[in-house]
Write a protein that holds these residues in place. Structure first.
Motif, short mmCIF file in Angstrom:
data_model
loop_
_atom_site.label_atom_id
_atom_site.label_comp_id
_atom_site.label_asym_id
_atom_site.label_seq_id
_atom_site.Cartn_x
_atom_site.Cartn_y
_atom_site.Cartn_z
N CYS A 237 -0.56 -21.55 -8.08
CA CYS A 237 -0.19 -20.34 -7.95
C CYS A 237 -1.70 -19.62 -7.64
N LYS A 238 -1.95 -18.56 -6.45
CA LYS A 238 -3.18 -17.81 -6.48
C LYS A 238 -2.91 -16.30 -6.93
N GLY A 239 -2.00 -16.33 -7.67
CA GLY A 239 -1.69 -14.86 -8.23
C GLY A 239 -2.72 -14.31 -8.99
N PRO A 240 -3.31 -14.96 -9.68
CA PRO A 240 -4.57 -14.39 -10.63
C PRO A 240 -5.64 -14.05 -9.67
N ALA A 241 -5.93 -14.23 -8.50
CA ALA A 241 -6.89 -13.85 -7.72
C ALA A 241 -6.48 -13.04 -6.50
N ALA A 242 -5.14 -12.70 -6.24
CA ALA A 242 -4.45 -11.81 -5.24
C ALA A 242 -4.27 -10.50 -5.46
N PHE A 243 -4.88 -9.76 -5.11
CA PHE A 243 -4.43 -8.40 -5.46
C PHE A 243 -3.37 -7.58 -4.22
N ASN A 244 -2.21 -7.48 -4.83
CA ASN A 244 -0.94 -7.20 -4.00
C ASN A 244 -0.02 -6.61 -4.99
N ALA A 245 0.83 -5.77 -4.38
CA ALA A 245 2.02 -5.25 -5.27
C ALA A 245 3.23 -5.83 -5.22
N CYS A 246 3.44 -7.04 -4.65
CA CYS A 246 4.57 -7.83 -4.65
C CYS A 246 5.42 -7.70 -5.87
N GLU A 247 4.69 -8.05 -7.03
CA GLU A 247 5.50 -8.21 -8.34
C GLU A 247 5.73 -6.87 -9.00
N SER A 248 4.59 -5.79 -8.88
CA SER A 248 4.49 -4.49 -9.50
C SER A 248 5.83 -3.66 -8.97
N MET A 249 6.04 -3.98 -7.53
CA MET A 249 7.02 -3.19 -6.85
C MET A 249 8.46 -3.86 -7.01
N GLY A 250 8.44 -5.03 -7.64
CA GLY A 250 9.72 -5.81 -7.76
C GLY A 250 10.28 -6.18 -6.32
#
Length: 283
Positions: A237-250
């Motif tokens: 998973c590249k989540g630790p290095a990816a800046f995006n709002a996928c999870e914060s916006m649900g």
């Protein structure tokens, strides 16, 4: 259901609501793209794309979405440049080819069309990773030698990048709404991305982060850990290095579907090991 409220991100005041009768003119030019960003744009939920289009945004030109076509829509585009000089937003989707032979619009160079449209724009908004970074058209040994939007627009024109493959619909609509209500681009980070949507990594707000903190990881996509919703970090998973709002916006995207974050909002993601990296060891 997402609890995200778009109105919180643009801090609307009563005075700003007076602008709603003066919709923001938008010219949308497509370069080397797959139309995925437009597909995403039509799927905003809060607010809906229809609500935004009827009340706040006037999409004056789009090769895909305009009702008119041919010389009629091209003539209308030129009229917008004059009628709304310094007031319209230029939205660009897709990588910009270095040579005209790779893409022409109405018999004209898409590169020259973008340069022409940007000259009198209030601001330029790059929708998607292709226009933001070069994206897939610039990957590997691609013969188009595609570049990003900043390689062609004048230095004095404000620009915002809304990367993603595709971007989150509400991030696209929200960026335009901020310009509509505030008359300027939202606050940007050092990479020119709206801070409201790219301030945190996907990992920081991931709904699986509690499992990461407990060191509970899925070892494969079909093991017991995966079925229990464990963290996908070991699977690349590249989540630790990816800046995006996928999870914060649900937003139900990659991780919600049980797949690792592919880092699609980051520069050069296509050439960084495929959709997901190799398995990782946790000490």
């Amino acid at each position: 259901m997402s609890t995200y409220n778009w109105i919180d991100t643009i801090r609307v005041t009563e005075d700003m609501l007076e602008r709603k009768d003066q919709r923001l003119p938008v010219i949308w030019i497509s370069a080397l793209d797959c139309t995925g960003c437009k597909e995403a744009f039509t799927r905003s939920i809060e607010p809906t794309t229809l609500d935004a289009m009827l009340n706040f945004i006037s999409l004056e030109y789009s090769e895909l979405l305009s009702a008119a076509g041919g010389f009629q829509v091209e003539a209308h585009k030129e009229s917008i440049f004059e009628t709304y000089k310094g007031e319209y937003i230029l939205a660009v989707e897709g990588g910009i080819p270095e040579s005209d032979e790779f893409l022409m619009i109405a018999g004209k160079s898409v590169r020259e069309e973008i340069i022409h449209a940007a000259k009198n724009a209030k601001a330029v908004v790059a929708f998607g990773s292709c226009s933001s970074w070069g994206g897939i058209p610039a990957a590997g040994m691609n013969p188009t030698n595609a570049g990003d939007i900043r390689s062609v627009i004048p230095d004095n024109v404000p620009v915002a990048l809304v990367p993603g493959c595709p971007p989150i619909p509400e991030a696209m609509i929200g960026t335009l709404l901020h310009v509509h209500f505030h008359g300027e681009l939202p606050e940007l980070d050092k990479k020119l991305r709206p801070k409201a949507y790219y301030q945190k990594t996907v990992h920081m707000t991931c709904h699986r982060k509690s499992f990461f903190d407990q060191k509970l990881f899925a070892e494969s996509y079909d093991d017991e850990g995966a079925r229990k919703g464990y963290c996908l970090f070991k699977l690349g998973c590249k989540g630790p290095a990816a800046f995006n709002a996928c999870e914060s916006m649900g937003v139900d995207r990659c991780i919600a579907a049980g797949f690792t974050c592919i880092g699609c909002s980051e520069n050069g993601f296509w050439d960084k090991g495929g959709f997901c990296g190799g398995k990782k060891r946790i000490k």
